[in-house]
Design a protein around this motif. Structure first.
Motif, PDB file in Angstrom:
ATOM      1  N   ARG A  51       0.911  -1.344   0.002  1.00 14.07           N
ATOM      2  CA  ARG A  51       0.028   0.063  -0.027  1.00 14.07           C
ATOM      3  C   ARG A  51       0.859   1.155   0.136  1.00 14.07           C
ATOM      4  N   THR A  52       0.382   2.142  -0.643  1.00 16.94           N
ATOM      5  CA  THR A  52       1.215   3.466  -0.677  1.00 16.94           C
ATOM      6  C   THR A  52       0.555   4.549   0.167  1.00 16.94           C
ATOM      7  N   PHE A  53       1.096   5.175   0.758  1.00 13.75           N
ATOM      8  CA  PHE A  53       0.644   6.279   1.822  1.00 13.75           C
ATOM      9  C   PHE A  53       1.285   7.496   1.363  1.00 13.75           C
ATOM     10  N   ARG A  54       0.327   8.538   1.528  1.00 15.24           N
ATOM     11  CA  ARG A  54       0.631   9.978   1.244  1.00 15.24           C
ATOM     12  C   ARG A  54       0.433  10.620   2.636  1.00 15.24           C
ATOM     13  N   ALA A 106      -0.092  -3.577   5.500  1.00 12.85           N
ATOM     14  CA  ALA A 106      -1.496  -3.695   6.159  1.00 12.85           C
ATOM     15  C   ALA A 106      -1.971  -2.304   6.266  1.00 12.85           C
ATOM     16  N   GLU A 107      -3.318  -2.261   6.610  1.00 16.37           N
ATOM     17  CA  GLU A 107      -4.165  -0.953   6.595  1.00 16.37           C
ATOM     18  C   GLU A 107      -3.429  -0.072   7.977  1.00 16.37           C
ATOM     19  N   GLU A 108      -3.214  -0.659   8.763  1.00 18.49           N
ATOM     20  CA  GLU A 108      -2.743  -0.461  10.113  1.00 18.49           C
ATOM     21  C   GLU A 108      -1.387   0.337   9.798  1.00 18.49           C
ATOM     22  N   ASP A 109      -0.533  -0.175   9.070  1.00 19.12           N
ATOM     23  CA  ASP A 109       0.909   0.452   8.877  1.00 19.12           C
ATOM     24  C   ASP A 109       0.645   1.995   8.516  1.00 19.12           C
ATOM     25  N   ILE A 110      -0.270   2.512   8.034  1.00 17.73           N
ATOM     26  CA  ILE A 110      -0.560   3.865   7.979  1.00 17.73           C
ATOM     27  C   ILE A 110      -0.299   4.630   9.008  1.00 17.73           C
ATOM     28  N   LEU A 111      -0.525   4.144  10.330  1.00 21.37           N
ATOM     29  CA  LEU A 111      -0.225   4.950  11.608  1.00 21.37           C
ATOM     30  C   LEU A 111       1.299   4.957  11.926  1.00 21.37           C
ATOM     31  N   GLU A 167      -2.977   9.622   3.858  1.00 23.41           N
ATOM     32  CA  GLU A 167      -4.093   8.903   2.865  1.00 23.41           C
ATOM     33  C   GLU A 167      -3.548   7.593   2.308  1.00 23.41           C
ATOM     34  N   ASP A 168      -4.202   6.461   2.258  1.00 25.80           N
ATOM     35  CA  ASP A 168      -3.838   5.213   1.996  1.00 25.80           C
ATOM     36  C   ASP A 168      -4.187   5.389   0.531  1.00 25.80           C
ATOM     37  N   LEU A 169      -3.430   5.321  -0.550  1.00 27.07           N
ATOM     38  CA  LEU A 169      -4.082   5.398  -1.869  1.00 27.07           C
ATOM     39  C   LEU A 169      -4.496   4.257  -2.444  1.00 27.07           C
ATOM     40  N   SER A 170      -4.568   3.219  -1.701  1.00 27.72           N
ATOM     41  CA  SER A 170      -5.295   1.892  -2.407  1.00 27.72           C
ATOM     42  C   SER A 170      -6.686   2.176  -2.111  1.00 27.72           C
TER      43      SER A 170
END
Length: 123
Positions: free
Chosen positions: A4-7, A65-70, A99-102
């Protein structure tokens, strides 16, 4: 698992700058113009100190994982804080947005391309 790519955007305002610090920021303003802003792994700083004291750091990070954005957001905030502190720049109102670009909605061009690909597969 997919990556997942995060901005991450970290915003704040310079606070209590000395005349020398203000001059230094003005001298490097062209390198930090918002028109050239980009999301980068090391972070890109933009500001217009001549107009206002606000600044924005833009970071690009990733995770599985989605939680990695934290954790990505924490890294971005820490990097911004370190950059400011190392230079002695006072700051206030530090806040971030990630923002999670996925999970981002597709734009018009992306929807058109997805529809074209789907039509190619079915036809």
């Amino acid at each position: 698992m997919t990556t997942r790519t995060f901005r991450i955007t970290v915003r704040g305002a310079f606070d209590g700058l000395t005349p020398d610090q203000r001059s230094e920021l003005l001298a490097h303003a062209a390198d930090h113009d918002a028109l050239h802003a980009a999301f980068t792994p090391q972070g890109h700083l933009s500001y217009d100190i001549a107009a206002r004291t606000a600044f924005t750091f833009r970071f690009l990070d990733s995770g599985e994982a989605e939680e990695d954005i934290l954790e990505a957001t924490e890294r971005a905030e820490a990097t911004a804080q370190t950059w400011l502190t190392q230079r002695g720049y006072g700051h206030k109102h530090l806040r971030s947005n990630a923002e999670d670009l996925s999970q981002a909605p597709l734009g018009k061009r992306q929807r058109r391309e997805a529809a074209r690909k789907a039509a190619d597969r079915s036809g």
